[in-house]
Design an enzyme around this catalytic site. Structure first.
Site, PDB file in Angstrom:
ATOM      1  N   GLY A   1       3.890  -5.686  -4.073  1.00 41.06           N
ATOM      2  CA  GLY A   1       4.450  -5.171  -5.322  1.00 41.06           C
ATOM      3  C   GLY A   1       4.824  -6.298  -6.276  1.00 41.06           C
TER       4      GLY A   1
ATOM      5  N   ALA B   1      -2.685  -8.045   8.774  1.00 42.64           N
ATOM      6  CA  ALA B   1      -4.004  -8.017   9.422  1.00 42.64           C
ATOM      7  C   ALA B   1      -5.109  -7.623   8.445  1.00 42.64           C
ATOM      8  CB  ALA B   1      -3.964  -7.058  10.599  1.00 42.64           C
TER       9      ALA B   1
ATOM     10  N   VAL C   1      22.582  -9.803  -8.600  1.00 43.31           N
ATOM     11  CA  VAL C   1      21.972  -9.409  -9.881  1.00 43.31           C
ATOM     12  C   VAL C   1      23.034  -8.603 -10.589  1.00 43.31           C
ATOM     13  CG1 VAL C   1      20.145  -8.064 -10.990  1.00 43.31           C
ATOM     14  CG2 VAL C   1      19.674  -9.218  -8.810  1.00 43.31           C
TER      15      VAL C   1
ATOM     16  N   HIS D   1       5.108  -1.319   9.532  1.00 42.54           N
ATOM     17  CA  HIS D   1       4.865  -0.470   8.360  1.00 42.54           C
ATOM     18  C   HIS D   1       6.110   0.295   7.952  1.00 42.54           C
ATOM     19  CE1 HIS D   1       0.425  -0.422   9.808  1.00 42.54           C
ATOM     20  NE2 HIS D   1       0.734  -1.537   9.163  1.00 42.54           N
TER      21      HIS D   1
HETATM   22  C1  LIG Z   1       2.000  -8.678  11.636  1.00 47.96           C
HETATM   23  C2  LIG Z   1       1.818  -7.699  10.509  1.00 47.96           C
HETATM   24  C3  LIG Z   1       0.559  -7.128  10.290  1.00 47.96           C
HETATM   25  C4  LIG Z   1       0.386  -6.216   9.235  1.00 47.96           C
HETATM   26  N1  LIG Z   1      -0.864  -5.707   9.003  1.00 47.96           N
HETATM   27  C5  LIG Z   1      -1.052  -4.858   7.959  1.00 47.96           C
HETATM   28  C6  LIG Z   1      -2.354  -4.390   7.642  1.00 47.96           C
HETATM   29  O1  LIG Z   1      -3.345  -4.735   8.293  1.00 47.96           O
HETATM   30  N2  LIG Z   1      -2.490  -3.545   6.587  1.00 47.96           N
HETATM   31  C7  LIG Z   1      -1.416  -3.135   5.834  1.00 47.96           C
HETATM   32  O2  LIG Z   1      -1.605  -2.351   4.897  1.00 47.96           O
HETATM   33  N3  LIG Z   1      -0.181  -3.593   6.105  1.00 47.96           N
HETATM   34  C8  LIG Z   1       0.025  -4.440   7.124  1.00 47.96           C
HETATM   35  N4  LIG Z   1       1.282  -4.933   7.381  1.00 47.96           N
HETATM   36  C9  LIG Z   1       2.397  -4.463   6.538  1.00 47.96           C
HETATM   37  C10 LIG Z   1       2.437  -5.197   5.201  1.00 47.96           C
HETATM   38  O3  LIG Z   1       2.596  -6.573   5.403  1.00 47.96           O
HETATM   39  C11 LIG Z   1       3.583  -4.640   4.344  1.00 47.96           C
HETATM   40  O4  LIG Z   1       3.477  -3.240   4.266  1.00 47.96           O
HETATM   41  C12 LIG Z   1       3.562  -5.222   2.945  1.00 47.96           C
HETATM   42  O5  LIG Z   1       3.586  -6.620   2.977  1.00 47.96           O
HETATM   43  C13 LIG Z   1       4.758  -4.699   2.141  1.00 47.96           C
HETATM   44  O6  LIG Z   1       4.618  -5.140   0.813  1.00 47.96           O
HETATM   45  P1  LIG Z   1       5.874  -5.248  -0.145  1.00 47.96           P
HETATM   46  O7  LIG Z   1       5.376  -5.517  -1.517  1.00 47.96           O
HETATM   47  O8  LIG Z   1       6.720  -4.036   0.048  1.00 47.96           O
HETATM   48  O9  LIG Z   1       6.748  -6.479   0.379  1.00 47.96           O
HETATM   49  P2  LIG Z   1       6.406  -7.786   1.205  1.00 47.96           P
HETATM   50  O10 LIG Z   1       4.951  -8.055   1.204  1.00 47.96           O
HETATM   51  O11 LIG Z   1       7.076  -7.657   2.524  1.00 47.96           O
HETATM   52  O12 LIG Z   1       7.105  -8.928   0.352  1.00 47.96           O
HETATM   53  C14 LIG Z   1       8.483  -8.962   0.109  1.00 47.96           C
HETATM   54  C15 LIG Z   1       8.881 -10.406  -0.115  1.00 47.96           C
HETATM   55  O13 LIG Z   1      10.203 -10.432  -0.636  1.00 47.96           O
HETATM   56  C16 LIG Z   1      10.880 -11.557  -0.111  1.00 47.96           C
HETATM   57  N5  LIG Z   1      12.324 -11.310  -0.189  1.00 47.96           N
HETATM   58  C17 LIG Z   1      13.044 -10.416   0.520  1.00 47.96           C
HETATM   59  N6  LIG Z   1      14.350 -10.474   0.160  1.00 47.96           N
HETATM   60  C18 LIG Z   1      14.439 -11.446  -0.790  1.00 47.96           C
HETATM   61  C19 LIG Z   1      15.534 -11.981  -1.539  1.00 47.96           C
HETATM   62  N7  LIG Z   1      16.790 -11.522  -1.400  1.00 47.96           N
HETATM   63  N8  LIG Z   1      15.278 -12.995  -2.404  1.00 47.96           N
HETATM   64  C20 LIG Z   1      14.013 -13.473  -2.565  1.00 47.96           C
HETATM   65  N9  LIG Z   1      12.937 -12.984  -1.875  1.00 47.96           N
HETATM   66  C21 LIG Z   1      13.162 -11.983  -1.015  1.00 47.96           C
HETATM   67  C22 LIG Z   1      10.356 -11.667   1.306  1.00 47.96           C
HETATM   68  O14 LIG Z   1      10.498 -12.997   1.769  1.00 47.96           O
HETATM   69  C23 LIG Z   1       8.895 -11.254   1.147  1.00 47.96           C
HETATM   70  O15 LIG Z   1       8.054 -12.369   0.992  1.00 47.96           O
HETATM   71  C24 LIG Z   1       1.483  -5.860   8.403  1.00 47.96           C
HETATM   72  C25 LIG Z   1       2.735  -6.450   8.620  1.00 47.96           C
HETATM   73  C26 LIG Z   1       2.902  -7.371   9.652  1.00 47.96           C
HETATM   74  C27 LIG Z   1       4.264  -7.983   9.839  1.00 47.96           C
END
Ligand SMILES: Cc1cc2nc3c(=O)[nH]c(=O)nc-3n(C[C@H](O)[C@H](O)[C@H](O)COP(=O)(O)OP(=O)(O)OC[C@H]3O[C@@H](n4cnc5c(N)ncnc54)[C@H](O)[C@@H]3O)c2cc1C
Ligand code: SF4
Length: 553
Positions: free
Chosen positions: A20, A95, A237, A477
């Protein structure tokens, strides 16, 4: 109206750089806004990623313990949540399976009826797929072939499919590790190398073949002027100038996330804020800020409708097996053993055996003391019958080369709730704690399938030790917690991801997903963020007065 107001450090601050956050950063920067991305995790390059999971310091994220990797595990009463933490968020460790959910997801949950989702979403999935380079996997390894064989034996052979993935794979018949100029963005993106099928995607790709966010969305966002602040954690914030709704902008306070002693506090100001810290990260931050009085008007629906999928990790380990089952891509193929139950063949790269400590001999039966007793009995009788083989299968060395991991997911709508409370065992401060019905860890049909696979390989059916001992499933997930709804009595944001009761404040991450997807969520999170950003006007046209829409009661 002039868009740039020099009294602010940035027009928009994006908190977190996952799916996101990266979409938000690029699209806002393209629209002419001055953007900062504040990310708690480190920036990684192929050269400094760990070779195997034994390199705990560079794999796991627990900075207070000196662990500064990109993979984190959070333990709750109802579920263990795995998530990523890096510039590029979860994309560094994920993955790369990128699947669209079935259309019925738009008819369920609190987002139902708030937009013409079925008409609007396909274009955003298309953009997300193009940006993440989604392709059908062509690299099948031994684990995928074994999955197919077991599916045929179980009568589900016709459901076998190759996963859709975000990987730069070589053309049919060509070998991997070949360099190419940017294949995705008409020359605007970085040069790339093709995949060699080493199975290492979840340890971070050391070949530059995985389409992670740092070399797709974020790379382009930086080219458009977005500034990324790694190893920086947002801790506060609050609206500026005493306004209650953020109409005068926001102050964002930070600390250095990897520092032990000198936390190097920082403060930035901006007109708008996008929370993109992941489902868990955004919930945690907003709970803290609501309680502290910085953002008291965030809906009390915060923490509701958290979904984790019903997942179970099982598999088969074959000591001394002739093929190296770690070869291939992390998740190369899948099958459906029934309408609700989906199994994917998963692997870690050769040498990444640390997870071997968590696997044990498969034990059937409903969770609880009787299952633990049965598990002990199974281990003892196996030790008695095949002492060497059993010890061999329970010790971690060689685990990744011998273990076919099966990720079993059931599309059942199991919801839990997260609250901000003092746990009984540590009354000194508040934490996120989970509430609700337990999510099942025992999926009998999946266990039968693991037994079938083990018969084929001549190995042992296996499952995860924590699932047997503590009856707590693990999931990568986690979604929901700040769901889309018609008003703050039902959710935290409106259908354009605007936070109720605040101006120019948005949430773009897994926390807004408002129904059970039944598939891996990253493509949907990306597509939803693309849609949310499409409503924000170009910088030159903004009146900085964006607030949630009031829906008819
Ligand atoms: C081992 C593993 C395998 C996976 N495989 C798959 C797959 O094959 N396909 C799939 O669709 N999904 C997969 N997922 C799930 C996927 O990674 C997540 O659903 C996705 O990354 C979520 O996206 P997001 O934008 O919600 O946040 P994220 O990608 O989790 O990013 C959020 C970021 O915000 C940062 N953050 C948090 N709090 C703070 C703060 N207070 N200040 C500053 N930064 C902050 C974190 O460090 C992180 O980098 C996998 C997850 C793991 C752990
Ligand atoms: S299989 Fe290996 S080379 Fe291919 S994307 Fe995954 S880590 Fe990179």
């Amino acid at each position: 109206m002039a868009h740039r107001d020099n009294q602010f450090d940035f027009d928009f601050i994006v908190i977190g750089s996952g799916f996101g956050g990266s979409v938000s950063a690029l699209r806002l920067a393209e629209k002419g806004y001055k953007v900062a991305v504040i990310e708690m995790g480190r920036r990684w390059t192929p050269d400094d990623l760990p070779r195997t999971s034994w390199s705990i310091r560079r794999w796991l994220w627990r900075p207070n313990l000196g662990l500064r990797g990109f993979f984190n595990m959070r333990f709750f009463k109802h579920v263990t949540i795995f998530h990523g933490c890096a510039v590029g968020g979860g994309s560094i460790t994920y993955a790369c399976t990128l699947l669209s959910p079935p259309e019925k997801v738009w008819e369920a949950g609190s987002w139902r009826g708030l937009a013409d989702w079925k008409a609007e979403m396909p274009q955003h999935y298309q953009t997300a797929s193009r940006m993440l380079g989604v392709t059908e996997n062509k690299i099948l390894g031994p684990a995928d072939r074994l999955l197919q064989k077991a599916a045929v034996a179980a009568g589900s052979g016709e459901t076998f499919y190759h996963t859709k993935v975000g990987i730069f794979e070589p053309a049919e018949g060509a070998s991997g590790n070949q360099n190419f100029p940017d294949p995705y963005f008409g020359g605007e993106g970085p040069a790339r190398t093709t995949c060699i099928g080493c199975g290492g995607c979840m340890m971070g790709c050391r070949y530059g073949a995985k389409n992670t966010l740092d070399i797709t969305y974020l790379y382009l966002a930086e080219k458009h002027g977005a500034q990324i602040f790694p190893e920086t954690r947002v801790v506060n914030v609050e609206p500026l100038n005493g306004t209650s709704d953020g109409s005068s902008g926001y102050a964002v306070s930070t600390v250095k996330s990897t520092a032990w002693i000198r936390r190097q506090p920082g403060r930035f100001t901006s007109r708008g804020v996008v929370f993109s810290a992941s489902s868990l990260g955004t919930m945690e931050l907003l709970f803290r800020l609501k309680e502290k009085g910085s953002l008291p008007a965030v809906s009390s629906q915060l923490g509701q409708h958290v979904r984790t999928n019903s997942e179970s990790l099982i598999g088969a380990r074959t000591p001394g097996c002739s093929e190296d089952v770690s070869q291939g891509i992390a998740i190369g193929s899948g099958i459906y053993i029934d309408e609700h139950t989906h199994i994917e063949a998963v692997r870690y790269p050769s040498g990444s055996d640390a997870m071997g400590f968590l696997t044990t001999i498969l034990t059937n039966g409903h969770p609880g003391p009787r299952r633990i007793a049965l598990w002990l009995k199974n281990v003892m009788s196996s030790l008695f019958r095949h002492p060497f083989k059993t010890i061999r299968v329970l010790q971690p060395l060689g685990w990744a080369r011998e273990f076919v991991i099966l990720l079993c997911m059931q599309a059942l709508d199991a919801e839990i709730e997260m609250r901000w409370q003092r746990p009984w065992f540590w009354p000194f401060r508040k934490f996120l704690v989970s509430r609700g019905e337990k999510v099942p860890t025992y999926i009998p049909k999946a266990n039968e399938f693991a037994e079938k696979l083990a018969q084929i390989t001549g190995g042992f059916p296996m499952s995860m030790l924590p699932e047997i001992l503590f009856d707590v499933p693990g999931t990568a997930h986690c979604i929901g917690g700040c769901v889309i709804a018609d008003n703050p009595r039902h959710g935290v944001v409106d259908a354009q991801h605007r936070v109720f009761n605040y101006k120019n404040m948005y949430i773009c991450d897994g926390s807004v997903v408002s129904a059970n997807l039944g598939v891996n969520p990253s493509l949907t999170i990306t597509a939803l963020a693309e849609r949310a950003m499409s409503f924000i006007p170009p910088a030159a046209e903004t009146g900085w007065n964006d607030k949630p829409r009031k829906y008819a009661a």
